[in-house]
Design a protein around this motif. Structure first.
Motif, PDB file in Angstrom:
ATOM      1  N   ASP A 200       0.792  -1.458  -0.056  1.00  0.00           N
ATOM      2  CA  ASP A 200       0.018  -0.013   0.013  1.00  0.00           C
ATOM      3  C   ASP A 200       0.781   1.015  -0.061  1.00  0.00           C
ATOM      4  OD1 ASP A 200      -2.209  -1.312   0.086  1.00  0.00           O
ATOM      5  OD2 ASP A 200      -2.217  -1.609   2.169  1.00  0.00           O
ATOM      6  N   TRP A 201       2.167   1.177  -0.445  1.00  0.00           N
ATOM      7  CA  TRP A 201       2.783   2.513  -0.507  1.00  0.00           C
ATOM      8  C   TRP A 201       2.382   3.407  -1.116  1.00  0.00           C
ATOM      9  CZ3 TRP A 201       5.250   4.935  -4.492  1.00  0.00           C
ATOM     10  CH2 TRP A 201       6.199   6.006  -4.067  1.00  0.00           C
ATOM     11  N   ASP A 202       1.750   3.366  -2.293  1.00  0.00           N
ATOM     12  CA  ASP A 202       1.343   4.788  -2.984  1.00  0.00           C
ATOM     13  C   ASP A 202       0.211   5.147  -2.147  1.00  0.00           C
ATOM     14  OD1 ASP A 202      -0.469   2.162  -3.219  1.00  0.00           O
ATOM     15  OD2 ASP A 202      -0.667   2.529  -5.333  1.00  0.00           O
ATOM     16  N   TYR A 203      -0.734   4.543  -1.506  1.00  0.00           N
ATOM     17  CA  TYR A 203      -1.961   5.180  -0.563  1.00  0.00           C
ATOM     18  C   TYR A 203      -1.183   5.777   0.549  1.00  0.00           C
ATOM     19  CZ  TYR A 203      -5.539   2.799  -3.141  1.00  0.00           C
ATOM     20  OH  TYR A 203      -6.496   2.099  -4.076  1.00  0.00           O
ATOM     21  N   ARG A 204      -0.135   4.839   1.127  1.00  0.00           N
ATOM     22  CA  ARG A 204       0.384   5.534   2.381  1.00  0.00           C
ATOM     23  C   ARG A 204       1.148   6.734   2.235  1.00  0.00           C
ATOM     24  NH1 ARG A 204       5.096   5.062   4.011  1.00  0.00           N
ATOM     25  NH2 ARG A 204       5.713   3.529   2.726  1.00  0.00           N
ATOM     26  N   SER A 205       1.792   6.643   1.253  1.00  0.00           N
ATOM     27  CA  SER A 205       3.147   7.650   0.802  1.00  0.00           C
ATOM     28  C   SER A 205       2.599   8.859   0.519  1.00  0.00           C
ATOM     29  CB  SER A 205       4.299   7.120   0.248  1.00  0.00           C
ATOM     30  OG  SER A 205       3.792   6.840  -1.229  1.00  0.00           O
ATOM     31  N   ALA A 206       1.413   8.927  -0.003  1.00  0.00           N
ATOM     32  CA  ALA A 206       0.748  10.082  -0.316  1.00  0.00           C
ATOM     33  C   ALA A 206       0.770  11.282   0.588  1.00  0.00           C
ATOM     34  CB  ALA A 206      -0.611   9.771  -0.926  1.00  0.00           C
ATOM     35  N   ALA A 207       0.604  10.869   1.872  1.00  0.00           N
ATOM     36  CA  ALA A 207       0.462  12.003   3.106  1.00  0.00           C
ATOM     37  C   ALA A 207       1.618  12.716   2.970  1.00  0.00           C
ATOM     38  CB  ALA A 207       0.365  11.106   4.211  1.00  0.00           C
ATOM     39  N   GLU A 208       3.023  12.120   2.453  1.00  0.00           N
ATOM     40  CA  GLU A 208       4.187  12.654   2.578  1.00  0.00           C
ATOM     41  C   GLU A 208       4.349  13.826   1.333  1.00  0.00           C
ATOM     42  OE1 GLU A 208       6.922   9.621   2.103  1.00  0.00           O
ATOM     43  OE2 GLU A 208       6.103   8.810   3.961  1.00  0.00           O
ATOM     44  N   ASP A 209       3.337  13.928   0.416  1.00  0.00           N
ATOM     45  CA  ASP A 209       3.404  14.606  -0.887  1.00  0.00           C
ATOM     46  C   ASP A 209       2.508  15.762  -0.858  1.00  0.00           C
ATOM     47  OD1 ASP A 209       4.967  12.792  -2.309  1.00  0.00           O
ATOM     48  OD2 ASP A 209       3.483  11.509  -2.830  1.00  0.00           O
ATOM     49  N   THR A 210       2.751  17.057  -1.320  1.00  0.00           N
ATOM     50  CA  THR A 210       2.049  17.990  -1.708  1.00  0.00           C
ATOM     51  C   THR A 210       1.011  17.928  -2.479  1.00  0.00           C
ATOM     52  OG1 THR A 210       3.297  19.134  -3.430  1.00  0.00           O
ATOM     53  CG2 THR A 210       3.975  19.692  -1.118  1.00  0.00           C
ATOM     54  N   PRO A 211      -0.105  18.763  -2.589  1.00  0.00           N
ATOM     55  CA  PRO A 211      -1.039  18.474  -3.448  1.00  0.00           C
ATOM     56  C   PRO A 211      -0.493  18.791  -4.971  1.00  0.00           C
ATOM     57  CG  PRO A 211      -2.224  19.872  -1.762  1.00  0.00           C
ATOM     58  CD  PRO A 211      -0.695  19.578  -1.599  1.00  0.00           C
ATOM     59  N   GLU A 212       0.567  19.814  -5.014  1.00  0.00           N
ATOM     60  CA  GLU A 212       0.975  19.889  -6.415  1.00  0.00           C
ATOM     61  C   GLU A 212       1.889  18.629  -6.856  1.00  0.00           C
ATOM     62  OE1 GLU A 212       0.759  23.646  -4.054  1.00  0.00           O
ATOM     63  OE2 GLU A 212       1.694  21.879  -3.726  1.00  0.00           O
ATOM     64  N   GLN A 213       2.488  18.170  -5.963  1.00  0.00           N
ATOM     65  CA  GLN A 213       3.422  16.906  -6.608  1.00  0.00           C
ATOM     66  C   GLN A 213       2.208  15.759  -6.596  1.00  0.00           C
ATOM     67  OE1 GLN A 213       5.365  16.572  -2.447  1.00  0.00           O
ATOM     68  NE2 GLN A 213       7.254  17.063  -3.670  1.00  0.00           N
ATOM     69  N   LEU A 214       1.098  15.417  -6.060  1.00  0.00           N
ATOM     70  CA  LEU A 214       0.269  14.481  -6.299  1.00  0.00           C
ATOM     71  C   LEU A 214      -0.269  14.565  -7.698  1.00  0.00           C
ATOM     72  CD1 LEU A 214      -1.372  14.123  -2.698  1.00  0.00           C
ATOM     73  CD2 LEU A 214       0.376  12.388  -4.035  1.00  0.00           C
ATOM     74  N   LEU A 215      -0.682  15.687  -7.782  1.00  0.00           N
ATOM     75  CA  LEU A 215      -1.471  16.309  -9.266  1.00  0.00           C
ATOM     76  C   LEU A 215      -0.546  15.974 -10.275  1.00  0.00           C
ATOM     77  CD1 LEU A 215      -3.888  17.185 -10.597  1.00  0.00           C
ATOM     78  CD2 LEU A 215      -3.169  19.547 -10.252  1.00  0.00           C
ATOM     79  N   ALA A 216       0.758  16.451 -10.235  1.00  0.00           N
ATOM     80  CA  ALA A 216       1.880  16.174 -11.315  1.00  0.00           C
ATOM     81  C   ALA A 216       2.149  14.868 -11.538  1.00  0.00           C
ATOM     82  CB  ALA A 216       3.010  17.142 -10.903  1.00  0.00           C
TER      83      ALA A 216
END
Length: 183
Positions: free
Chosen positions: A94-110
């Motif tokens: 579940d790395w993708d789900y879990r690690s998203a908390a470490e990313d900014t909205p801009e990083q996730l969207l990009a």
């Protein structure tokens, strides 16, 4: 507050080719996810519903991985690239789900938009070389290859499943409801 903004989406054709219908359905699902994640800051993207740990940010990152892995692995028969190739998925599925908390909205969207752009380019090239019946490079244990139609329909299904999750999470954040993004 940094926000993800919704993008316009093309209406799937009412009477187009099979490829146009499948791609239209996929684009509609992509746009729905983008809309459900739009206008939110980091707090909104990390909201959960009930006992679930699923977040909108996690969905963006997960679907970026799905976009990249489906076309790299199933269509091209190649290894998926960064950042996915650096993850031990067996020990952290579940790395993708879990690690998203470490990313900014801009990083996730990009990350998501870049993955979608790569997928679109691969599909455009594939369709330029033939139709939906073309076989991907992946070979199952029984010796079968998925065709482009199956890969695209699997993506439609994956997005549709997660659009339902996004509906519930987004409604819990600020009450936004609706089936399709505004045009």
């Amino acid at each position: 507050m940094t926000e993800i903004t919704a993008e316009p989406w093309p209406e799937p054709p009412l009477a187009g080719t099979e490829a146009a219908a499948v791609l239209g359905a996929l684009e509609r699902q992509r746009a729905t996810l983008g809309w459900k994640c739009s206008g939110l800051d980091s707090v909104g993207l990390q909201a959960t519903v009930g006992v679930s740990t699923m977040t909108l940010g996690g969905l963006l990152k997960h679907l970026a991985h799905v976009e990249d892995s489906h076309f790299a692995r199933l269509w091209l028969g190649s290894a998926v690239g960064a950042p996915w190739n650096a993850i031990d998925w067996d020990s952290d599925p579940d790395w993708d789900y879990r690690s998203a908390a470490e990313d900014t909205p801009e990083q996730l969207l990009a990350l998501w938009r870049e993955s979608v752009a790569r997928s679109r380019a691969i599909v455009d090239e594939a369709l330029g070389a033939g139709g939906l019946d073309q076989l991907g490079a992946y070979i199952t244990r029984s010796g079968e290859h998925p065709n482009l139609r199956r890969i695209l329909l699997d993506l439609v299904e994956e997005y549709a499943r997660h659009a339902g999750h996004a509906d519930l999470i987004r409604e819990s954040v600020d009450g936004l409801t609706g089936e399709d993004p505004p045009k």
